[in-house]
Every structure is written in C-alpha cells, then in structure tokens.
Design an enzyme around this catalytic site. Structure first.
Site, PDB file in Angstrom:
ATOM      1  N   LYS A 183       3.608  -5.935   7.304  1.00 58.17           N
ATOM      2  CA  LYS A 183       2.274  -6.687   6.832  1.00 58.17           C
ATOM      3  C   LYS A 183       2.062  -5.720   5.074  1.00 58.17           C
ATOM      4  O   LYS A 183       1.653  -4.894   5.562  1.00 58.17           O
ATOM      5  CB  LYS A 183       1.620  -6.007   8.176  1.00 58.17           C
ATOM      6  CG  LYS A 183       0.135  -7.199   7.761  1.00 58.17           C
ATOM      7  CD  LYS A 183      -1.099  -6.198   8.292  1.00 58.17           C
ATOM      8  CE  LYS A 183      -1.524  -5.337   8.213  1.00 58.17           C
ATOM      9  NZ  LYS A 183      -2.906  -5.354   6.342  1.00 58.17           N
ATOM     10  N   SER A 237      -4.168   5.114   3.407  1.00 63.32           N
ATOM     11  CA  SER A 237      -4.971   6.290   4.682  1.00 63.32           C
ATOM     12  C   SER A 237      -4.886   6.906   5.445  1.00 63.32           C
ATOM     13  O   SER A 237      -4.137   6.555   6.030  1.00 63.32           O
ATOM     14  CB  SER A 237      -6.927   5.467   3.784  1.00 63.32           C
ATOM     15  OG  SER A 237      -6.527   4.475   5.182  1.00 63.32           O
ATOM     16  N   CYS A 293      -1.172   7.821  -4.511  1.00 59.07           N
ATOM     17  CA  CYS A 293      -1.611   8.510  -3.634  1.00 59.07           C
ATOM     18  C   CYS A 293      -1.368   9.777  -4.277  1.00 59.07           C
ATOM     19  O   CYS A 293      -1.608  11.725  -3.732  1.00 59.07           O
ATOM     20  CB  CYS A 293      -0.668   8.385  -2.366  1.00 59.07           C
ATOM     21  SG  CYS A 293       1.442   7.847  -2.995  1.00 59.07           S
TER      22      CYS A 293
END
Ligand code: NAD
Length: 487
Positions: A183, A237, A293
């Site tokens: 996904k 996250s 990140c």
C-alpha cells in the site's frame, strides 16, 4: 540532465494492481501536484474486500508459480531483469514520480533510478548466496538452522520517496521468496504500479506484487490486520507505526518492521574541515526540502567556531532555485501539501514564540504551490518545539557546545534515534562519539547513505524496529527454522 517536460502530458490512471491487472476503484482522495496545487486524479480506496482479494491473489501466485521453492538462481535472474527494465524506463518512471510528488525530475532520473536498480540487483544477488547454518551440535545429532519466507508480506510506504521506499520493501521480500501486497501513500499512488508492471515484464510471476491504494485508517488497517499476511513491513511516521503495532497486537500477532521518524543531530567540532562540513550540513537538510527521514535537522556546533560556521551555512542555504518538480532547472522541492506546509510553519512560529532567533527563513515562499524557505533557528534548547518534533521540512535548529561530553548529551534525543553526523579530524573522538550516540546509523565526516547497500538502515528508540537494506533486510524477510536430527 533530464529535460524539463509538460506535466499535463502525463496521464494519471489511479488504479489498484492485483494479479497483473489494473483495477479501477472508487475513492475521493484528491492527489495534487505540490508544485502548483493542481489536482491530477482521485486516489481510490481499497476496502476489506479488495485487500482480501489482493492477499488471496498473492497466496495463489506463490502456490502456482513455485516462487518460494524455485531454484534461487531463477529469482536472481528475474530480479536482475527487473532492474534492467527499471533503468531502461527511468525517464518514464521519473515523470510519473515527479509530477504528484516533491521529487525533482533531475534528481529522480539521474540520481534515484540507478540506485533503485542497484538495490534490486543487490537483493536479487543475495538469493543464491545467503543460506542457513549448520549448527555445532553433538556428533549424534545434526542441527540445521534454515530460513524460510513468510509467504505474503504486507508493505506500507510513505510519500517522500515513493519508488525507493517501495523497492526497499519489495526487493528483499521477493528475493527471499515472498509475495507482497503493497500500500503506497495515498498522496503518491502512481509510480509503483508501473514498477510492478515492469517486474512482471521482466519475468516475475503475475500476482507476486499486488498494490492496494488507499488511506491508513481503511486500507492500511485492513492490510495489517489480515490473517493471510505473514509479516508487516512499514515505513512512515512514528505515530502511524504505533497505530499499526496496536492494530497487529489486537487482531492477531505477526512480526512488524518499523522504519519511522527521526530528529538527527549533526555534531560539528572546531577541528572539522570547515568548507566541506558546511556543505554536508546544507546537503543534510535541503534535499527534498528537508522531507527525508534521515535529515540532519539539529546542528550542534562547537562554540569557538559557531558564529562563523552558522553564517556560512545560512549563506549557502539561501542559494536555492525553487520551482516545479518537472522543471530541470529547479534545485529546491515544494512541500508535499498545504497541510504539511502549515504544520511546518506552526512549529517554526511556536519555536520563535518560545524565544528562538531566526537566522534565515522562517516563512513560506510566496509562489504557486507549497514552498517553505530554508530556515535556521538559533537560541533554542532541548525542549524547543522545533528541537523536539520531527518537522519534516527545511528547518535546521542550532545549538552550541563547549565539550565532547556536552555534545554527546545534546545529540541524545528523548524520542528519536535514527542517525547522526559527527564531524571532526580527531578519529578517537569520532569513534567515542559514534559509540556513544544512541542511533541506528552514525556518519563520520560525511552525511547520508552511500551506494553501499550492504549497510542496513533503521532506528533506535521510537525511530523504529528492524532494518531496511543490507543483509538484515533480506534475513528480515524470512523466519528461521531449527531442524534437529537424531543420527
Ligand atoms: P505516514 O505515517 O503519515 O504515512 C505512511 C504510510 O502509512 C502511508 O501509506 C499511510 O497511508 C499509511 N498509514 C497511516 N496511518 C496508518 C495506519 N493507522 N495503519 C496503516 N497504515 C497507515 O507518513 P508520511 O507522512 O507518508 O511520511 C513521512 C514519515 O515517514 C516521516 O515521519 C519520516 O521520517 C518517515 N520516514 C521514515 C523512513 C525511514 O527509513 N525510517 C523513510 C522515509 C520516511
């Protein structure tokens, strides 16, 4: 350099991809171009039924293709052919990637595509080289520790590097003999469908890579709870990673790899090579407008050089050319969405209200789309909003130190531990710092990954559990089985 192009020349077809077929669906998540805010398509949302269909298709494909049990050399060959096709279609992939995302066409085609292809090859090549272990048992026994694929891996990825993040999940999982239901982020749903099509064109069996589109609460939740998924591999996250862990714990335990947020320090000692380090600090915060990140968003600099160093960084940070992602001249990315741009500004204004000094930036760039100025905030403390929170934007905080012990204390973040940079010519100090910093990766006199895909990537603390890249990611796509035989 890749040529600029007209974004309206790219047709976006928002589809799922299951069993080698594009499946149109309904949904109303508008996907827009961050460069100018124009909506390009609606992202469909897969519900429980479609997620179930994707998982069953993946299980069926494993059975009929024999992918898990084939000679590993066949997997090596298929992944190598996929990598070649990715390179051959680099420009096409790059355009589909760039328009609805923050990725600059120049960076994707010349920089990212060759690395993605290398990473696919890297994992493919492990398939016929990494094996199990013959255990040191008594002579009367034979102990084998073997590795077996999970079956179907459920992968969920973020928007900031849509193709790279997908490949980090797909390549080790497939090389190890699994199928995948992926996904992607609802904000960047397109390029991975072409990636999957290219894999099949290269000879990977249909149904081995399935893509379900949708948001976290509906599609992501259905995927991570599905009993047919053997393992979940997530990048995103820390908040979503925690929600996934909770969902998995509630609905039927399965292993979960989590690659999460960061708030990484860049520690600069007075003896560091000045110009090179200025460059590393800038290149550690400005690419993708800080939306990565491992961005080095906390500069810690020794007080004796602080003033001159910060001035040099600020000067360099303003040397940008913001523009649309499809313009080859653009050097500075937009922010993914209006909401994220507002979030960045809220954290910046809160930090200023707490007493921070604005060295540069501190506001949006007024032009079409969502752009935020490269920002440096001085006079902050360990509890300032922009020091505590992952801003995920072009915001660098600056703190000074006067001793190695103080630098180490400041480098330690209460929540995150993804990576860190240490800059000094004193190697003993560099090693002491690298050992002392609580993070999954420490770069010394450099900042950022290299093309050594053998180096694993992953966080300490709330930055994650498990690794992407390296042998660890390959082994992480398998579970170990102990077989003990009485002779
Ligand atoms: P996000 O967590 O909002 O979304 C990531 C993905 O998770 C999306 O596909 C989203 O739809 C899905 N999702 C959200 N909630 C979910 C839920 N409850 N269940 C299942 N799926 C859910 O993150 P983002 O905004 O797309 O990406 C930015 C974040 O990703 C940053 O925190 C960044 O640090 C992190 N990131 C980490 C790494 C790494 O390697 N550690 C790499 C890239 C990005």
């Amino acid at each position: 350099m890749s040529p600029s192009f007209d974004p309206s020349s790219i047709q976006f077809e928002p589809t799922h991809y299951i069993g080698g077929k594009k499946i149109t669906g309904s949904g109303d998540i508008a996907v827009s171009r961050p460069s100018d805010g124009e909506v390009v398509a609606d992202c469909p949302i897969a519900g429980l039924d479609l997620v179930d269909q994707a998982v069953e298709t993946a299980r069926g494909a494993l059975k009929t293709s024999g992918w898990s049990g084939c000679h590993p050399r066949d997997r090596v060959r298929a992944l190598a052919a996929w990598a070649d096709l990715v390179e051959a279609h680099g420009e096409e992939l790059g355009k589909i990637e760039a328009v609805p995302s923050t990725r600059l066409i120049s960076e994707v085609v010349k920089g990212e595509i060759p690395v993605i292809a290398e990473q696919i090859r890297f994992f493919g090549e492990l398939a016929d080289k990494e094996g199990g272990v013959l255990a040191p048992t008594a002579d009367t026994e034979l102990g084998l520790i073997s590795h077996e694929p999970y079956g179907v891996i459920g992968a969920i990825t973020p928007w900031n590097f849509p193709m790279s993040m997908a490949v980090w999940k797909l390549a080790p999982a497939l090389a190890a003999g699994n199928a995948v239901v992926l996904k992607p982020s609802e904000m960047t749903p397109f390029s991975v469908v072409l990636l999957a099509q290219l894999a099949e064109k290269a000879g990977l069996p249909e149904g081995l890579i399935n893509i379900v589109q949708g948001d976290g609460p509906t599609t992501g939740t259905a995927l991570t709870a599905h009993p047919g998924i053997g393992k979940v591999s997530f990048t995103g996250s820390t908040r979503a990673g925690a929600a996934i862990s909770e969902n998995v714990a509630r609905t039927g335990l399965k292993p979960v790899t989590l690659e999460l947020g960061g708030k990484s320090p860049q520690v600069v000692f007075a003896d560091a090579e000045f110009d090179k380090t200025v460059d590393l600090i800038v290149r550690g915060i400005l690419p993708n407008a800080g939306q990565f990140c491992v961005s080095g968003s906390r500069l810690l600099v020794e007080d004796t050089i602080a003033e001159r160093f910060i001035e040099a960084v600020a000067l360099r940070m303003q040397n940008i050319r913001p523009g649309p992602t499809w313009d080859a001249q653009t050097t500075y990315s937009p922010i993914i969405s209006e909401q994220q741009c507002n979030r960045i500004d809220t954290i910046v204004q809160q930090t200023i209200a707490e007493g921070a000094e604005v060295v540069c930036g501190g506001a949006r760039i007024e032009r079409a789309g969502h752009f935020y100025a490269p920002t440096i905030l001085g006079n902050v403390t360990q509890t300032s909003a922009a020091v505590l929170q992952e801003v995920f934007g072009p915001v660098l905080t600056v703190q000074t130190f006067s001793s190695e012990a103080e630098a180490l204390a400041l480098a330690d973040h209460p929540e995150y531990g993804l990576c860190a940079g240490v800059h000094t010519q004193n190697m003993s100090r560099a090693i002491r710092m690298a050992r002392g910093i609580q993070a999954g990766t420490v770069w010394v006199n450099r900042y950022g990954r290299s093309r050594d895909h053998i180096m694993p990537s992953g966080g300490y603390k709330s930055s994650g559990i498990g690794k992407d890249l390296g042998r660890e990611a390959y082994l992480g796509a398998m579970r170990s089985k102990s077989i003990l035989i009485d002779l």
